[in-house]
Design an enzyme around this catalytic site. Structure first.
Site, mmCIF file in Angstrom:
data_model
loop_
_atom_site.group_PDB
_atom_site.id
_atom_site.type_symbol
_atom_site.label_atom_id
_atom_site.label_comp_id
_atom_site.label_asym_id
_atom_site.label_seq_id
_atom_site.Cartn_x
_atom_site.Cartn_y
_atom_site.Cartn_z
ATOM 1 N N GLY A 43 -58.294 66.950 9.521
ATOM 2 C CA GLY A 43 -58.112 65.954 10.419
ATOM 3 C C GLY A 43 -58.995 66.103 11.197
ATOM 4 N N SER A 110 -61.267 73.036 6.455
ATOM 5 C CA SER A 110 -60.962 71.631 7.235
ATOM 6 C C SER A 110 -61.463 71.970 8.237
ATOM 7 C CB SER A 110 -61.186 70.717 6.506
ATOM 8 O OG SER A 110 -62.308 69.525 6.742
ATOM 9 N N TRP A 111 -60.973 70.782 9.050
ATOM 10 C CA TRP A 111 -60.399 71.286 10.408
ATOM 11 C C TRP A 111 -59.115 72.380 10.425
ATOM 12 C CZ3 TRP A 111 -60.022 70.782 15.204
ATOM 13 C CH2 TRP A 111 -59.046 71.323 16.134
ATOM 14 N N ASP A 266 -70.021 70.281 -0.808
ATOM 15 C CA ASP A 266 -69.351 69.777 -0.025
ATOM 16 C C ASP A 266 -70.077 68.943 0.981
ATOM 17 O OD1 ASP A 266 -67.363 69.362 2.482
ATOM 18 O OD2 ASP A 266 -66.566 71.226 2.357
ATOM 19 N N HIS A 294 -65.037 69.448 -0.670
ATOM 20 C CA HIS A 294 -64.909 69.548 -0.013
ATOM 21 C C HIS A 294 -62.666 69.441 -0.140
ATOM 22 C CE1 HIS A 294 -63.683 69.738 4.480
ATOM 23 N NE2 HIS A 294 -62.869 68.784 4.579
HETATM 24 N N1 STX Z 1 -62.954 66.304 9.186
HETATM 25 C C1 STX Z 1 -62.938 67.336 7.928
HETATM 26 C C2 STX Z 1 -61.015 66.647 7.625
HETATM 27 O O1 STX Z 1 -60.614 67.961 8.506
HETATM 28 C C3 STX Z 1 -63.999 66.526 9.621
HETATM 29 C C4 STX Z 1 -60.351 66.509 7.011
HETATM 30 N N2 STX Z 1 -61.107 65.713 5.942
HETATM 31 N N3 STX Z 1 -59.781 65.115 5.686
HETATM 32 C C5 STX Z 1 -59.030 65.657 5.475
HETATM 33 O O2 STX Z 1 -59.038 66.496 6.417
HETATM 34 C C6 STX Z 1 -57.727 65.289 4.821
HETATM 35 C C7 STX Z 1 -57.744 65.595 3.189
HETATM 36 C C8 STX Z 1 -56.694 66.539 5.300
HETATM 37 C C9 STX Z 1 -57.133 64.330 5.670
#
Ligand code: STX
Length: 315
Positions: A43, A110-111, A266, A294
């Site tokens: 997120g 990711s985050w 990604d 991603h």
């Molecule tokens: N945000 C990328 C991220 O952390 C920039 C992210 N994108 N989708 C998700 O996290 C989930 C699949 C965990 C909801």
């Protein structure tokens, strides 16, 4: 096809009050005597999900999942006050202490990679190993690429709905324009903006986009926390003191065993960031998956992640 571990249920859950306002959901699964691992979700605002438990061998790991402030089963939902990167880093320490853990493996995509790195450079001696995927360093260029101009060239079709939620005269700064709506006093305005923001991300996460994923991201409750919290963190530049804060701090963790897993295609968190991290931290294992985007659930990514958790599981 790599198979995740079988679905499991927590043997224990906790409610942890971390501030005047916030209470976190924390759960433990697997083997209470196993190697501790903390799953750091994405997120920010994405929340943890039952399938996140399945990256780890339940016989060898004590698996800790938690929902970061304002999302998942943590409360209050979608709350932005008292919600910063450094609050979350401090929360992870509170969880570790609550559970009586000396050192744990930190696993995040990711985050989750951003927060995992922020945690590790702050508390390096608490990390047994780092497993990071889909590297996101929350730099201005990364935000610009995905939310302003870049990914729109690869997904012009999905971009339309994200763009059209904002009037033409405000499109020069999409994050700012979304922030205004996501923090509007009108719940209908907030919900519409949250859906558009969130579906954009859900539509672009996999090499082969899945309508299921986009639909799930568009569900009101998920979207509200995900969009509001992401946008809040981006408006505040991740609460980092400089754009390259994490890369500058990597020297603190270079002696910790690490694995970096990155999909070549990604679009949400393009490989440039994983590459920059690899340059700054050449000792970490660097696995580029040639046929993935991603998402952690893509076969090539999943396979590398399972390999990595197997390596640090202990006996
Ligand atoms: N945000 C990328 C991220 O952390 C920039 C992210 N994108 N989708 C998700 O996290 C989930 C699949 C965990 C909801």
């Amino acid at each position: 096809m790599p198979q995740p571990y079988s679905p499991i249920e927590p043997y224990c859950t906790h409610r942890l009050k971390v501030s005047e306002l916030h209470e976190l959901h924390v759960e433990e699964c697997g083997n209470p005597e196993g190697t501790p691992v903390v799953f750091v979700h994405g997120g920010p605002g994405g929340g943890s999900e039952p399938w996140h438990r399945q990256f780890f061998d339940a016989n060898r790991y004590r698996i800790i999942l938690f929902d970061q402030r304002g999302c998942g089963r943590s409360t209050p939902h979608a709350e932005l006050r008292e919600n910063t990167t450094w609050d979350l880093v401090a929360d992870m320490e509170k969880i570790r202490e609550l559970l009586g853990i000396q050192k744990w493996v930190v696993f995040g995509g990711s985050w989750g990679s951003t927060l995992g790195l922020a945690y590790a450079v702050t508390h390096p001696r608490r990390c047994r190993a780092l497993i990071l995927r889909g590297i996101f360093l929350l730099r201005e260029a990364e935000i610009r690429w995905f939310y302003q101009d870049g990914a729109s060239w690869i997904y012009p079709d999905a971009w339309e709905a994200y763009r059209d939620a904002i009037p033409v005269e405000e499109r020069g700064d999409m994050v700012q324009a979304y922030y205004k709506r996501l923090t509007s006093p009108d719940p209908a305005v907030r919900a519409a903006a949250a859906r558009a923001w969130s579906i954009w991300e859900g539509s672009t996460s996999k090499l082969f986009p899945s309508p299921d994923m986009a639909a799930r991201f568009g569900e009101d409750r998920f979207a509200e926390a995900f969009a509001r919290i992401e946008c809040h963190y981006f408006i505040n530049k991740g609460f980092f003191e400089s754009d390259d804060y994490l890369l500058k701090q990597v020297h603190r963790i270079r002696d910790i065993p690490g694995v970096i897993v990155q999909g070549r295609y990604d679009v949400v968190c393009p490989m440039r960031s994983a590459w920059d991290l690899h340059q700054a931290w050449p000792e970490a294992d660097f696995a580029v998956v040639p046929d993935a985007g991603h998402a952690a659930s893509e076969p090539g990514i999943l396979s590398k992640l399972l390999e990595a958790t197997d390596r640090y599981a202990g006996s």
